[in-house]
Design a protein around this motif. Sequence first.
Motif, PDB file in Angstrom:
ATOM      1  N   PRO A 123       7.138  -5.624  10.654  1.00 36.17           N
ATOM      2  CA  PRO A 123       7.472  -6.165   9.325  1.00 36.17           C
ATOM      3  C   PRO A 123       6.480  -7.210   8.833  1.00 36.17           C
ATOM      4  O   PRO A 123       6.107  -7.217   7.649  1.00 36.17           O
ATOM      5  N   ALA A 127       3.952  -6.904   5.573  1.00 40.52           N
ATOM      6  CA  ALA A 127       3.895  -7.945   4.539  1.00 40.52           C
ATOM      7  C   ALA A 127       2.470  -8.433   4.335  1.00 40.52           C
ATOM      8  O   ALA A 127       2.028  -8.654   3.198  1.00 40.52           O
ATOM      9  N   ILE A 131       2.702  -4.396   1.736  1.00 35.96           N
ATOM     10  CA  ILE A 131       3.541  -3.196   1.692  1.00 35.96           C
ATOM     11  C   ILE A 131       4.994  -3.583   1.934  1.00 35.96           C
ATOM     12  O   ILE A 131       5.333  -4.140   2.989  1.00 35.96           O
ATOM     13  N   ASP A 132       5.845  -3.303   0.984  1.00 30.82           N
ATOM     14  CA  ASP A 132       7.281  -3.462   1.152  1.00 30.82           C
ATOM     15  C   ASP A 132       7.833  -2.182   1.800  1.00 30.82           C
ATOM     16  O   ASP A 132       7.370  -1.081   1.467  1.00 30.82           O
ATOM     17  N   PRO A 133       8.788  -2.269   2.729  1.00 24.51           N
ATOM     18  CA  PRO A 133       9.348  -1.039   3.305  1.00 24.51           C
ATOM     19  C   PRO A 133       9.820  -0.044   2.256  1.00 24.51           C
ATOM     20  O   PRO A 133       9.727   1.176   2.459  1.00 24.51           O
ATOM     21  N   ALA A 134      10.290  -0.542   1.126  1.00 24.71           N
ATOM     22  CA  ALA A 134      10.755   0.348   0.065  1.00 24.71           C
ATOM     23  C   ALA A 134       9.612   1.098  -0.607  1.00 24.71           C
ATOM     24  O   ALA A 134       9.841   2.095  -1.302  1.00 24.71           O
ATOM     25  N   ASP A 135       8.361   0.636  -0.413  1.00 24.57           N
ATOM     26  CA  ASP A 135       7.199   1.304  -1.009  1.00 24.57           C
ATOM     27  C   ASP A 135       6.815   2.578  -0.260  1.00 24.57           C
ATOM     28  O   ASP A 135       6.089   3.418  -0.796  1.00 24.57           O
TER      29      ASP A 135
END
Length: 288
Positions: A123, A127, A131-135
Amino acid sequence: MIFAIAPALLSREFIKQYERTAQPRLLCMPLTHTLGDVTVIALSDGEGPFFLPRKKAFPQATDEHWRLADERYPGAVTPDGEWLLRFRCFAIRRDDDVILVDTGIGPANSPAANWAPVPGRLPDELAAAGIDPADVRTVVLTHLHTDHCGWAVVDTPYFPNAEYLLQRADADAVDELNPALRERLLAPLADAGQLRLVEGETKIRPGVTAVHTPGHTPGHQAVLIEYADKPTLITGDLLVHAVQIVAPDLAYTFEMDPGAARESRANLIAPGVVLASAHLPEPFTPIS
């Protein structure tokens, strides 16, 4: 995974060895490799010493093999002459499209926690790369070993908008590979409608292909990126140590089918290819 080990086998001496050799790591911008308008980003999820003497991990390697490997790739050696390994994932980014290849060790309570030298830090690496996990729109799991799928599901799928690609051969072999992953990984992904089982070569995007590379596991797959003029191969565990670059025929003791693994390496590791590797000393290794 590069190995599987029961908790009881993680000896105090192994833990002490890791504590002696591990160095604090300052979070910084991950390393990148550019292919035209595509950026491949190396994401480090951890590092530490291997739990077996390396000569047991590669019993056919000669002293000359080790000499050449240590000379060319000194970053793979611990201070006491054993195997220092890295755990990496890779993001492939083109404009707003993000593909993630493998999801690392995972958090402290992940399926890899009973053997991995450290919890994962993916994570923070994401960051740092912006990059957001939702991306993430696609997650490619190279195989069902726990240091390659640790952040895939953390109670729920960690990448909520992603389709997860896995070779059907590994899903079919889950009880042989790691029975716990049926409930901890496959079931949550299937229930969320995010699991896509594939068979053989699979086009992910233009220029990005999942290639079935059996041997390490029955459904092991690598990801071939063919943009610009230099093909880049995200290897998973197609090879796990620099000694297999010096001598690609060398079998690794935890390969399920060493002959198939050797053939998979021979088919893909060639001059001109850049290896983006999970476990080699450097994330991007050109083959000359």
